[in-house]
Design a protein around this motif. Sequence first.
Motif, PDB file in Angstrom:
ATOM      1  N   LEU A  35       0.829  -1.201   0.000  1.00 16.06           N
ATOM      2  CA  LEU A  35       0.000   0.000   0.000  1.00 16.06           C
ATOM      3  C   LEU A  35       0.865   1.252   0.000  1.00 16.06           C
ATOM      4  O   LEU A  35       0.600   2.212  -0.728  1.00 16.06           O
ATOM      5  CB  LEU A  35      -0.934  -0.003   1.211  1.00 16.06           C
ATOM      6  CG  LEU A  35      -2.230  -0.807   1.083  1.00 16.06           C
ATOM      7  CD1 LEU A  35      -2.958  -0.871   2.416  1.00 16.06           C
ATOM      8  CD2 LEU A  35      -3.135  -0.206   0.007  1.00 16.06           C
ATOM      9  N   ASP A  36       1.899   1.262   0.811  1.00 12.32           N
ATOM     10  CA  ASP A  36       2.770   2.425   0.909  1.00 12.32           C
ATOM     11  C   ASP A  36       3.613   2.595  -0.354  1.00 12.32           C
ATOM     12  O   ASP A  36       3.782   3.706  -0.851  1.00 12.32           O
ATOM     13  CB  ASP A  36       3.688   2.286   2.128  1.00 12.32           C
ATOM     14  CG  ASP A  36       4.629   3.468   2.269  1.00 12.32           C
ATOM     15  OD1 ASP A  36       4.124   4.597   2.461  1.00 12.32           O
ATOM     16  OD2 ASP A  36       5.855   3.276   2.165  1.00 12.32           O
ATOM     17  N   ALA A  37       4.136   1.478  -0.891  1.00 13.09           N
ATOM     18  CA  ALA A  37       5.067   1.549  -2.019  1.00 13.09           C
ATOM     19  C   ALA A  37       4.359   1.782  -3.345  1.00 13.09           C
ATOM     20  O   ALA A  37       4.817   2.580  -4.173  1.00 13.09           O
ATOM     21  CB  ALA A  37       5.899   0.273  -2.075  1.00 13.09           C
ATOM     22  N   PHE A  38       3.239   1.088  -3.569  1.00 19.24           N
ATOM     23  CA  PHE A  38       2.610   1.118  -4.888  1.00 19.24           C
ATOM     24  C   PHE A  38       1.111   1.397  -4.857  1.00 19.24           C
ATOM     25  O   PHE A  38       0.454   1.326  -5.898  1.00 19.24           O
ATOM     26  CB  PHE A  38       2.840  -0.225  -5.605  1.00 19.24           C
ATOM     27  CG  PHE A  38       4.291  -0.563  -5.806  1.00 19.24           C
ATOM     28  CD1 PHE A  38       5.077   0.213  -6.644  1.00 19.24           C
ATOM     29  CD2 PHE A  38       4.870  -1.645  -5.154  1.00 19.24           C
ATOM     30  CE1 PHE A  38       6.424  -0.105  -6.828  1.00 19.24           C
ATOM     31  CE2 PHE A  38       6.201  -1.962  -5.333  1.00 19.24           C
ATOM     32  CZ  PHE A  38       6.982  -1.184  -6.174  1.00 19.24           C
ATOM     33  N   ARG A  39       0.579   1.670  -3.669  1.00 18.77           N
ATOM     34  CA  ARG A  39      -0.868   1.883  -3.507  1.00 18.77           C
ATOM     35  C   ARG A  39      -1.661   0.693  -4.050  1.00 18.77           C
ATOM     36  O   ARG A  39      -2.666   0.839  -4.736  1.00 18.77           O
ATOM     37  CB  ARG A  39      -1.303   3.177  -4.204  1.00 18.77           C
ATOM     38  CG  ARG A  39      -0.832   4.431  -3.488  1.00 18.77           C
ATOM     39  CD  ARG A  39      -1.310   5.697  -4.173  1.00 18.77           C
ATOM     40  NE  ARG A  39      -1.100   6.862  -3.340  1.00 18.77           N
ATOM     41  CZ  ARG A  39       0.070   7.502  -3.210  1.00 18.77           C
ATOM     42  NH1 ARG A  39       1.125   7.054  -3.868  1.00 18.77           N
ATOM     43  NH2 ARG A  39       0.185   8.559  -2.429  1.00 18.77           N
ATOM     44  N   MET A  40      -1.195  -0.494  -3.720  1.00 16.15           N
ATOM     45  CA  MET A  40      -1.853  -1.741  -4.133  1.00 16.15           C
ATOM     46  C   MET A  40      -2.080  -2.611  -2.908  1.00 16.15           C
ATOM     47  O   MET A  40      -1.225  -2.664  -2.013  1.00 16.15           O
ATOM     48  CB  MET A  40      -0.993  -2.501  -5.160  1.00 16.15           C
ATOM     49  CG  MET A  40      -0.764  -1.770  -6.469  1.00 16.15           C
ATOM     50  SD  MET A  40       0.392  -2.656  -7.554  1.00 16.15           S
ATOM     51  CE  MET A  40      -0.617  -4.082  -8.009  1.00 16.15           C
ATOM     52  N   GLU A  41      -3.221  -3.287  -2.884  1.00 11.77           N
ATOM     53  CA  GLU A  41      -3.468  -4.263  -1.820  1.00 11.77           C
ATOM     54  C   GLU A  41      -2.531  -5.457  -2.021  1.00 11.77           C
ATOM     55  O   GLU A  41      -2.364  -5.928  -3.150  1.00 11.77           O
ATOM     56  CB  GLU A  41      -4.919  -4.740  -1.867  1.00 11.77           C
ATOM     57  CG  GLU A  41      -5.935  -3.695  -1.462  1.00 11.77           C
ATOM     58  CD  GLU A  41      -5.971  -3.464   0.041  1.00 11.77           C
ATOM     59  OE1 GLU A  41      -5.377  -4.285   0.790  1.00 11.77           O
ATOM     60  OE2 GLU A  41      -6.582  -2.480   0.476  1.00 11.77           O
ATOM     61  N   PRO A  42      -1.921  -5.965  -0.953  1.00 12.54           N
ATOM     62  CA  PRO A  42      -1.033  -7.126  -1.114  1.00 12.54           C
ATOM     63  C   PRO A  42      -1.817  -8.381  -1.465  1.00 12.54           C
ATOM     64  O   PRO A  42      -2.923  -8.599  -0.959  1.00 12.54           O
ATOM     65  CB  PRO A  42      -0.367  -7.256   0.268  1.00 12.54           C
ATOM     66  CG  PRO A  42      -1.317  -6.601   1.215  1.00 12.54           C
ATOM     67  CD  PRO A  42      -1.973  -5.497   0.447  1.00 12.54           C
ATOM     68  N   LYS A  43      -1.247  -9.175  -2.365  1.00 12.17           N
ATOM     69  CA  LYS A  43      -1.874 -10.433  -2.771  1.00 12.17           C
ATOM     70  C   LYS A  43      -0.811 -11.499  -2.935  1.00 12.17           C
ATOM     71  O   LYS A  43       0.379 -11.196  -3.051  1.00 12.17           O
ATOM     72  CB  LYS A  43      -2.639 -10.277  -4.096  1.00 12.17           C
ATOM     73  CG  LYS A  43      -3.975  -9.575  -3.976  1.00 12.17           C
ATOM     74  CD  LYS A  43      -4.745  -9.636  -5.293  1.00 12.17           C
ATOM     75  CE  LYS A  43      -6.104  -8.967  -5.167  1.00 12.17           C
ATOM     76  NZ  LYS A  43      -6.855  -9.045  -6.443  1.00 12.17           N
ATOM     77  N   SER A  44      -1.278 -12.735  -3.007  1.00  9.36           N
ATOM     78  CA  SER A  44      -0.413 -13.867  -3.313  1.00  9.36           C
ATOM     79  C   SER A  44      -0.919 -14.517  -4.591  1.00  9.36           C
ATOM     80  O   SER A  44      -2.101 -14.380  -4.957  1.00  9.36           O
ATOM     81  CB  SER A  44      -0.447 -14.880  -2.158  1.00  9.36           C
ATOM     82  OG  SER A  44       0.085 -16.120  -2.566  1.00  9.36           O
ATOM     83  N   VAL A  45      -0.028 -15.235  -5.285  1.00  8.30           N
ATOM     84  CA  VAL A  45      -0.467 -15.964  -6.483  1.00  8.30           C
ATOM     85  C   VAL A  45      -1.544 -16.971  -6.117  1.00  8.30           C
ATOM     86  O   VAL A  45      -2.420 -17.271  -6.939  1.00  8.30           O
ATOM     87  CB  VAL A  45       0.743 -16.659  -7.143  1.00  8.30           C
ATOM     88  CG1 VAL A  45       0.290 -17.545  -8.297  1.00  8.30           C
ATOM     89  CG2 VAL A  45       1.727 -15.629  -7.652  1.00  8.30           C
ATOM     90  N   LYS A  46      -1.517 -17.476  -4.903  1.00  3.32           N
ATOM     91  CA  LYS A  46      -2.543 -18.436  -4.469  1.00  3.32           C
ATOM     92  C   LYS A  46      -3.924 -17.810  -4.384  1.00  3.32           C
ATOM     93  O   LYS A  46      -4.923 -18.519  -4.292  1.00  3.32           O
ATOM     94  CB  LYS A  46      -2.134 -19.050  -3.127  1.00  3.32           C
ATOM     95  CG  LYS A  46      -0.877 -19.895  -3.213  1.00  3.32           C
ATOM     96  CD  LYS A  46      -0.475 -20.443  -1.851  1.00  3.32           C
ATOM     97  CE  LYS A  46       0.737 -21.363  -1.990  1.00  3.32           C
ATOM     98  NZ  LYS A  46       1.901 -20.704  -2.580  1.00  3.32           N
TER      99      LYS A  46
END
Length: 504
Positions: A183-194
């Motif tokens: 969120l801080d680095a790219f304004r994206m919610e963290p996700k996993s390939v799973k």
Amino acid sequence: MYFSSVLWLQALWASLTWAMQHYPSEYGHYDVCKSLVRSDEGIVWEYMACQPESTDMTKYLKVRLDPPDSTCGESPEKFCAMGNPYMCNNECDASTPELAHPTDLMFDFEGRNPSTFWQSITWKNYPRPLQVNITLSWNKTIELTDNIAITFESGRPEKMILEKSLDYGRTWQPYQFYAADCLDAFRMEPKSVKDLSHHTVLDIICTEEYSTGYAAHAKTISFEIKDRFAIFAGPRLHNMASLYSQLDTTKNLRDFFTVTDLRIRLLRPATGATFVDEQNLARYFYAISDIKIHGRCKCNLHANTCVFDNNKLSCECEHNTTGPDCGRCRKNYQGRPWSPGSYLTIPKGTANICTPSISSIGTPPKYGRIWPSVSSLEVSNRKQECHCNIYGSAHDRCKDTGWCECKEGATGPKCDDCLRGYFWHRGCQPNVCDNELQRCQNGGICHRNMRCECAAPYTGILCEKLKCEKESGGCGTRNGQGAVSRSQGLALTALLGALLLTAF
């Protein structure tokens, strides 16, 4: 009499050879392509779509850094030890082999002690960002077949982007974002390939799984190719037929695993803390000891071998194709538009062989009175039992071409294979499109999840054919004159066979 028969047979053989050269099967299978696979019976040959073996692709790439002076040691400098960031008496010096850390050490043999690695300059210009782009280029289109793994000796970066290019570095698009805090680095919610599914497999995600600080047991960053394959082929990739089918029919899926270049954008080194220790900036740098990239040359399913010659990869093309990726028909073999090979029908695939151009086809050799007299009525009246497939054929007797008469979607001498856009289930059933995994080709639009509405020049279940291919004239001819059809070639072959039977 004996002499006349021999001459006649020689003439028949010459004409048959001519016919086979000039009337290739429109739906030819991959008879020239096979590969060794492991099965319950051991190592066996499997006949499948033509594609080179998967191999270590780092042997063939070139590396470029931006900025170009990002490697440490142009001016000797001190840096801190990997295991102890406060012991800063190590030295990088490009003029001394034992102290140098050039880019080729990203790919050298691992397992040596101490390990070897490429290393960047330290973060001596803080607070200016320490950013390095590492571009890996093949000058060839390749298809990735295994996870990309990047092993860091300096601690995994806290902020990084893996990018890909499909046009030799002219344009770039993100493959995956990596951050300690997405969120801080790219304004994206963290996700996993799973977290991905059939519907979201092409999504670009940001992951926090690989962005910890200094940790001896956590050095590798991955881009998970096999986990994406497993979405279609199952957790142990036991159903590769399903994956191949999806690669053929799902819009943009094959391109997702295809690259000409990769770029590793290192945006912030590992700090191991919430702040940067400005008194010990020699702690912060990037160091990569290994990069693993497995893949194969992209040959559009028209080659079984890729060669590295004069520092360049190129496909050894089959099926009358040519070009570095077998991406066009050879001269005088442009009788219909070029098309890539197809994995369908599983498991044999369809080769989509380039056919001779109309202008390149001459007339068969003439042999005067050597030919025996056989009426066309006699030939057309020869029917025969052909063991036609009961599900794929209209009936169990041969047509006058010598092939079984196939139901819609079926093909092959016995109607036991399916055309592209169909799958086998007690006969050939059409593949329908859907809104999530768009299967319509050439700009076609999926209508009510049942059929493809094609753009004006195209037709077929998946809009995979030009309309002129279905018309008697074929593509690229004037008023249909001079066109060569598959049925004409088959009819000629049947005629010659009938003549041979009549002679005896």
